[in-house]
Design an enzyme around this catalytic site. Sequence first.
Site, PDB file in Angstrom:
ATOM      1  N   LYS A 180       0.845  -1.199   0.000  1.00  0.00           N
ATOM      2  CA  LYS A 180       0.000   0.000   0.000  1.00  0.00           C
ATOM      3  C   LYS A 180       0.880   1.249   0.000  1.00  0.00           C
ATOM      4  O   LYS A 180       1.900   1.308   0.695  1.00  0.00           O
ATOM      5  CB  LYS A 180      -0.905  -0.012   1.240  1.00  0.00           C
ATOM      6  CG  LYS A 180      -1.911   1.140   1.290  1.00  0.00           C
ATOM      7  CD  LYS A 180      -2.802   1.035   2.542  1.00  0.00           C
ATOM      8  CE  LYS A 180      -3.788   2.188   2.625  1.00  0.00           C
ATOM      9  NZ  LYS A 180      -4.652   2.101   3.824  1.00  0.00           N
TER      10      LYS A 180
ATOM     11  N   SER B  70      -9.477   2.766   2.816  1.00  0.00           N
ATOM     12  CA  SER B  70      -8.448   3.444   2.080  1.00  0.00           C
ATOM     13  C   SER B  70      -7.508   2.534   1.298  1.00  0.00           C
ATOM     14  O   SER B  70      -6.814   2.994   0.411  1.00  0.00           O
ATOM     15  CB  SER B  70      -7.606   4.249   3.078  1.00  0.00           C
ATOM     16  OG  SER B  70      -6.919   3.384   3.973  1.00  0.00           O
TER      17      SER B  70
ATOM     18  N   SER C 137     -10.484   0.442   6.764  1.00  0.00           N
ATOM     19  CA  SER C 137      -9.769   0.475   5.475  1.00  0.00           C
ATOM     20  C   SER C 137      -9.306  -0.862   4.948  1.00  0.00           C
ATOM     21  O   SER C 137      -8.762  -0.935   3.849  1.00  0.00           O
ATOM     22  CB  SER C 137      -8.560   1.401   5.587  1.00  0.00           C
ATOM     23  OG  SER C 137      -8.969   2.744   5.664  1.00  0.00           O
TER      24      SER C 137
END
Lengths: 421, 421
Positions: free
Chosen positions: A73, A143, A167
Amino acid sequence: MNEWDNMTIAGFQRQLAAGNASSLDWWAACRERIDACESSIQAWEYLALEPTVAMPAKDGPLPALFGVPVAIKDIIDTQRMPTTWGTRGYHCVAASDMDAAIVTQLARLGALPMGKTVSTEYAYFQPSKTRNPHDTRLTPGGSSSGSAAAVASGMVPVALGTQTVGSIIRPASYCGVVGFKPTHGTISTSGVKALAPSMDTVGWFSRSVEDSCILFSLLTGAAPVRRLGSLNGIRIAVCPLPSTPPLSPDVKTAIDEAAMRLTAQGASVTPLRLGPVFDELVTHQQVILAYEAAHALASERIRFGESMSRPLQALLEDGRRLSLERYWQSRQAAEHARHEISAHFTERVDAILAPSATGAAPEGLDSTGDPLYSRAWTLLGGPCLNLPMHRTSEGLPVGIQLVADRFKDAHLLAIAGVLMT
Amino acid sequence: MNEWDNMTIAGFQRQLAAGNASSLDWWAACRERIDACESSIQAWEYLALEPTVAMPAKDGPLPALFGVPVAIKDIIDTQRMPTTWGTRGYHCVAASDMDAAIVTQLARLGALPMGKTVSTEYAYFQPSKTRNPHDTRLTPGGSSSGSAAAVASGMVPVALGTQTVGSIIRPASYCGVVGFKPTHGTISTSGVKALAPSMDTVGWFSRSVEDSCILFSLLTGAAPVRRLGSLNGIRIAVCPLPSTPPLSPDVKTAIDEAAMRLTAQGASVTPLRLGPVFDELVTHQQVILAYEAAHALASERIRFGESMSRPLQALLEDGRRLSLERYWQSRQAAEHARHEISAHFTERVDAILAPSATGAAPEGLDSTGDPLYSRAWTLLGGPCLNLPMHRTSEGLPVGIQLVADRFKDAHLLAIAGVLMT
């Protein structure tokens, strides 16, 4: 679909051992898939140009994740790849001074970083470009948008994510993959951009519970997750948090189906009603998030405040207005709730069955959806797992969430292992 | 001694308001002192070439720390000054991508960063070059060696430090200054190198409790610390942790003197004996430190492992051998103890009086001394304050430690405010 779509970490190890695969085969298959679908999904902020292969020790066994492609990520520091923290360029470093600790751990285990996956802005709410692989008109959630979409579309078998609000669990639900958030504090956040450190948790997406179990044990030094033969004697409590509003029909069906499967496998499934203080955790989570984010992102706000999205600006403004006393009041409320729910778990519950999200992925890319059903669980700090079990009549995934007491990650994964077989 | 040696933050503000001082006067006085004594003390890793002055808003009031010189411990990121994390050069960045959050907060308040103060290696045990201002043959303590020595020698009125084991309280005791470690999680650690995040705490050194109170309120958004008229009704419990071995004569005298002063000011002072599980916290602290450090510094170990000191190498090796289960066992023991001591505080104790260190600063620069009397309190997570009250017959400072329940920082500071007047 091809042979690689159902490949597991253990399966690949067997292929390698038998001489039926070479170390870069999985990487090559993933690159092929990326070439085919990245233009429509847009899961990646950056793609590694070539695999960085850790040389295994001579005569020694291959490291446990040798040749396994992983996505990182984009809020996680990497020394050989740029990091943008989902800021679409206003904050970007070409290379970090150090790899994040988890990136080094993965490399030591032989995993191959494929690239950086799209994050919302500093892992808060402002979406970026990624689309849902099940329908590109829909959000993948956030997210950890790119990580969930990359795993769902077969571009990579494993992707790192983080969760501070919802997320990991929400995008896993929207994209129909396994998402695991361990107990808070389990995986080092060194080199991971902080949003609200008392809740920030590194976790991952995978295609199977089996792979998630392997990652958990390898990355933490825990014993291998044992396999349960059945769920006989396992006590499941159904408990959406917050307890209102009523569940949407799709979510209710997903929960009911999961409850039936759990019962069929031997578990007892009963409703659990927690007190009203547990519903207040949603508000406490918002207070803690705002206060901690305003402090953690103080430097980013000074330098890039004008480039920040309105929702992020508003969060940081809210946080700056909160007194320490108000923040601590919410921290203490969370602690009391943690203590109380631990007693529930110890006395009568192995795992809680709860919604992962308010429904299937909503349409549009302007929002990553509502994290409502993750706020309280993230604040409580225990392990949370999204399992992709149900599909709507339109064929969209709606996940269910299993939650356990803090430090009971292995037990939760073991239960899920039975449920998903 | 000159007029600046006793200057307080509030005093300087009054001077500024009255037109008796200009914004750079304090900075200039500190530079003069640095020029005079840095060659013998060696508190600084880097000195800022000139002050970076934040421009106050037109017609607005001056920011609360306007013109106050501050030192930044060298494990805290700075954009305009290099950071070496106490590694004596094997790990050094000329400038960080971002200032640590606390550095930005200080700058916004108008404080003037004077430079980076010496830290032990990655804030663990390996000493660097700093000497004790009271006798340069002695250690200043660590890991915040330079910060404590800089405040003690009048080179700066305020210095940031961090504590994971005993890195604020011990050097404050050895150097004879006020050292404050707030409740864990109070000050953002964004941009601060992690050692063991569940215990890493940003705090500071100052010359007076009064300045420490001001910093606490400004940096956290807490209400100003109220002034108590006396200690009537305040319940102090004397409780060294661990409870064995017996206190050294100097430490016993320091504690007895503090108890007498507390009593004279109206407090009740009684002994408190906690159960044997509290003595075990020392071991749990070591387990948690090793496990978390091994994970947090995984990247540093891969890149610089061969340059690391033997004690740090040993810590990281120990941590790598610990299972998650062993680590979690210690985390859970700490949580139970936190719960239990909170009950003590709530029912019968305002603050605990305990040793800050095992004695005065030991001779030699090969060790920064023994953090024994901080391990349990750091793990318990509450606010800890070193107060410089006693001197040995050789004139060396021996501090005493006051500890309060988590989230009772303001109350602790208020009590100390009376004690030190």
